[in-house]
Design an enzyme around this catalytic site. Structure first.
Site, PDB file in Angstrom:
ATOM      1  N   LYS B  73      -0.249 -34.415   3.341  1.00  0.00           N
ATOM      2  CA  LYS B  73      -1.750 -34.179   3.601  1.00  0.00           C
ATOM      3  C   LYS B  73      -2.103 -33.139   4.141  1.00  0.00           C
ATOM      4  O   LYS B  73      -1.294 -32.481   5.203  1.00  0.00           O
ATOM      5  CB  LYS B  73      -2.092 -35.536   4.614  1.00  0.00           C
ATOM      6  CG  LYS B  73      -3.551 -35.546   4.476  1.00  0.00           C
ATOM      7  CD  LYS B  73      -4.272 -36.860   5.378  1.00  0.00           C
ATOM      8  CE  LYS B  73      -5.680 -36.972   5.341  1.00  0.00           C
ATOM      9  NZ  LYS B  73      -6.059 -38.153   6.089  1.00  0.00           N
ATOM     10  N   SER B 148      -9.274 -41.372   3.686  1.00  0.00           N
ATOM     11  CA  SER B 148      -9.404 -39.731   3.273  1.00  0.00           C
ATOM     12  C   SER B 148      -7.889 -39.367   2.862  1.00  0.00           C
ATOM     13  O   SER B 148      -7.910 -38.296   2.313  1.00  0.00           O
ATOM     14  CB  SER B 148      -9.518 -39.018   4.690  1.00  0.00           C
ATOM     15  OG  SER B 148      -8.800 -39.213   5.655  1.00  0.00           O
ATOM     16  N   SER B 172      -7.563 -44.497   6.893  1.00  0.00           N
ATOM     17  CA  SER B 172      -7.250 -43.189   5.919  1.00  0.00           C
ATOM     18  C   SER B 172      -5.924 -43.346   5.207  1.00  0.00           C
ATOM     19  O   SER B 172      -5.928 -42.449   4.376  1.00  0.00           O
ATOM     20  CB  SER B 172      -7.642 -41.922   6.725  1.00  0.00           C
ATOM     21  OG  SER B 172      -9.080 -41.713   6.712  1.00  0.00           O
TER      22      SER B 172
END
Lengths: 96, 479
Positions: B73, B148, B172
């Site tokens: 990420k 997210s 997330s």
């Protein structure tokens, strides 16, 4: 509910410039989020200790010894502006 | 089966047998990226040069992830490699050091294929708050991947990487894993170092793996957990070998279903699918009972005070001086600060900074921030008490399956996508999301298993058992 004045006050605290349209939107949106969050008042928290971290932890200390850290070149590599090996920022005090 | 459809443990066997080389694996994944990335758009940046360098250095390594193509990420620091956090503010930012998890993956032999897309500063539930572009759900490209960590979940589901790391502040990792039909694990707070994770809400943030199955989740957990002196909230204790828990056995395991969660009005297909899965665990010998917890709405309300408050403090560092974006309107320092933050942050980030600043401001601190921290105590103690009698709590991961890109406009409506995942972060406990089925649109449904602090083992054991029983996990996207 919060007012547009509240939004302007908070934006100033947060060092955020807001466009007029944003002020309008945020007044409404943040107002409705605050209304939602008001739910918390329904729970009785008399005599409840606040929790900051959920895993039991005491102060974490280490020996006060100098260790290697980032060198100047690496530290400055991402700076938007620099001069003579230092970060350069706009002037803070005016002439007078 | 194509290489890009395989799991870590399947690929490792092929490499060990000498049927395939690490180079060929990376090549297969980059080919897959070449074929599908223009549709899915999981990545903010691809790191081919880095991957090649890692492959070159691999020959003498026998790490557990040797040759495994992974994604990170884009809020996980990678030295000299763009780490944008999905924000204009960090569009050109190359960290001068690696996150601890980056080092751990690299030491285990992982190959970094790229940095995955995310909601700006991890604030969002659809990855639509990325400054760069939308990511598309690989099961149906019209749909959002969740967020997210939407880029990480989509990349794993699409076979662009074999596994990825995400971060989970209020769901997330788990919610996008649910939407994308993969396995997402949010470990106990403090068990994975946050050093080098760009901070959002420090008392809630935790890094964890997104994988194709539960076995891979345990393998990744073995690599990333552990004490780190660089993170003072990292818990100094021994961590188990999580693969020891990969056993098909739930006999006598006590599972609680929280009435207050199932009473919420949510998608019927999700509810039926989750309850059917629970029934199968019961048939396999688990003891299932209804239990009671403080309503999830209160956890969500507390979250939307605590997380923005911490964010407003953490994001104060973006001032255009040491790194990141700086506005050209820099005639004086105050103007430079306010314009930099006005131009560098997107709407959701500004909204949360405003909300957090408000909750911390004089006159409101007690009513909002202190109150939320007290409610946090109630929620945590609720979980602690339940886990005296129960091994696990099961709920849906999200109230619905994936929603369409552009469908949710109202912030509060979007926040409700995290109603079942947020309480877990508030309490600091671990939880996994695994696929439980598909709805009538063919979109994946996620089931969440929650355990006590450091109870990752039992979660993995139950998840592994359920994965074997349901046997839906071999289904792969068609792209």
């Amino acid at each position: 509910m919060i007012s547009r004045k509240d939004v302007e006050y908070v934006a100033n605290l947060a060092h955020l410039k807001l466009a007029e349209k944003e002020k309008e939107e945020y007044t409404e949106q943040i107002g409705s989020i605050i209304d939602y969050v008001d739910k918390l008042k329904e729970l009785d928290t008399e005599n409840v200790t606040p929790t900051a971290y959920t895993v039991p932890m005491k102060n974490v200390l280490r020996d006060d010894k100098a260790r290697e850290s980032l060198n100047r070149k690496k530290t400055l590599a991402n700076a938007p502006d620099k001069k003579n090996g230092l970060f350069k920022a706009p002037r803070i005090m005016s002439d007078n | 089966m194509e290489i890009y459809e395989m799991t870590i443990h399947q690929i490792r066997k092929l490499i060990e047998k000498g049927d395939i080389t690490a180079q060929e694996v990376t090549e297969a994944y980059y080919n897959r990226i070449d074929n599908v990335e223009s549709d899915v758009k999981s990545f903010i940046s691809l790191t081919r040069e880095k991957a090649e360098a890692q492959l070159d250095n691999l020959s003498d390594k026998k790490g557990i992830l040797a040759g495994m193509p992974v994604g990170l990420k884009d809020n996980i620091s990678t030295e000299g490699i763009l780490t944008t956090c999905g924000s204009k503010m960090l569009e050109d930012y190359c960290p001068p050091y690696n996150a601890t998890v980056t080092n751990k993956l690299q030491d285990a032999g992982a190959i970094f294929l790229g940095k995955t897309n995310m909601d700006e500063f991890a604030m969002g539930s659809s990855t639509e708050n990325s400054f760069f572009h939308n990511t598309h759900n690989p099961w149906d490209l019209d749909y959002a991947p969740g967020g997210s960590s939407g880029g990480s979940a989509a990349a794993v589901a699409a076979g662009e990487v074999v596994a990825a790391l995400g971060s989970d502040t209020g769901g997330s990792i788990r919610q996008p894993a649910s939407y994308c039909g993969v396995v997402g694990f949010k470990p106990t707070y403090g068990s994975v170092s946050r050093y080098g994770l760009v901070a959002f809400a420090s008392s809630l943030d935790q890094i964890g793996p997104i994988t194709k199955d539960v076995t891979d989740s345990a393998i990744m957990m073995n690599v990333i957990t552990g004490h780190d002196p660089h993170d003072s909230t990292s818990v100094n204790q021994d961590y188990p070998d999580y693969t020891d828990f990969l056993k098909e056995d739930v006999k006598g395991m006590k599972i609680g279903l929280p009435a207050e969660y199932f009473d919420i009005d949510f998608d019927n297909e999700v509810k039926e699918s989750v309850l059917a899965a629970v029934k199968k665990l019961e048939d396999a010998g688990a003891e299932v009972e209804e239990v009671h917890l403080t309503g999830a709405e209160y956890a969500l309300a507390a979250y939307y005070v605590i997380a923005p408050a911490e964010a407003s403090s953490n994001l104060a560092r973006y001032d255009g001086v040491r790194y990141g974006y700086r506005s050209e309107k820099d005639d004086d320092i105050k103007n430079m600060f306010t314009h930099t933050r006005h131009e560098g942050f997107g709407p959701e980030v500004k909204r949360r900074i405003m909300l957090g600043t408000y909750a911390l401001s004089s006159g409101y601190y007690d009513a909002f921030y202190l109150k939320a921290q007290k409610v946090r105590t109630i929620i945590k103690e609720d979980f602690d008490n339940l886990f005296k009698d129960y091994d696990l709590i099961i709920s849906p991961t999200a109230p619905t399956t994936a929603f369409k890109l552009g469908e949710k406009k109202d912030p509060l409506e979007m926040y409700h996508a995290d109603i079942f995942t947020v309480p877990v972060n508030i309490a600091g406990v671990p939880a996994i999301s695994i696929p439980a089925g598909f709805d009538s649109k063919g979109l994946p449904i996620g089931l969440q298993m929650i355990g006590p602090h450091f109870g990752e083992g039992k979660i993995l054991q139950a998840a592994y058992t359920l994965e074997k029983i349901l046997d839906i996990n071999k289904k792969r996207v068609k792209l």
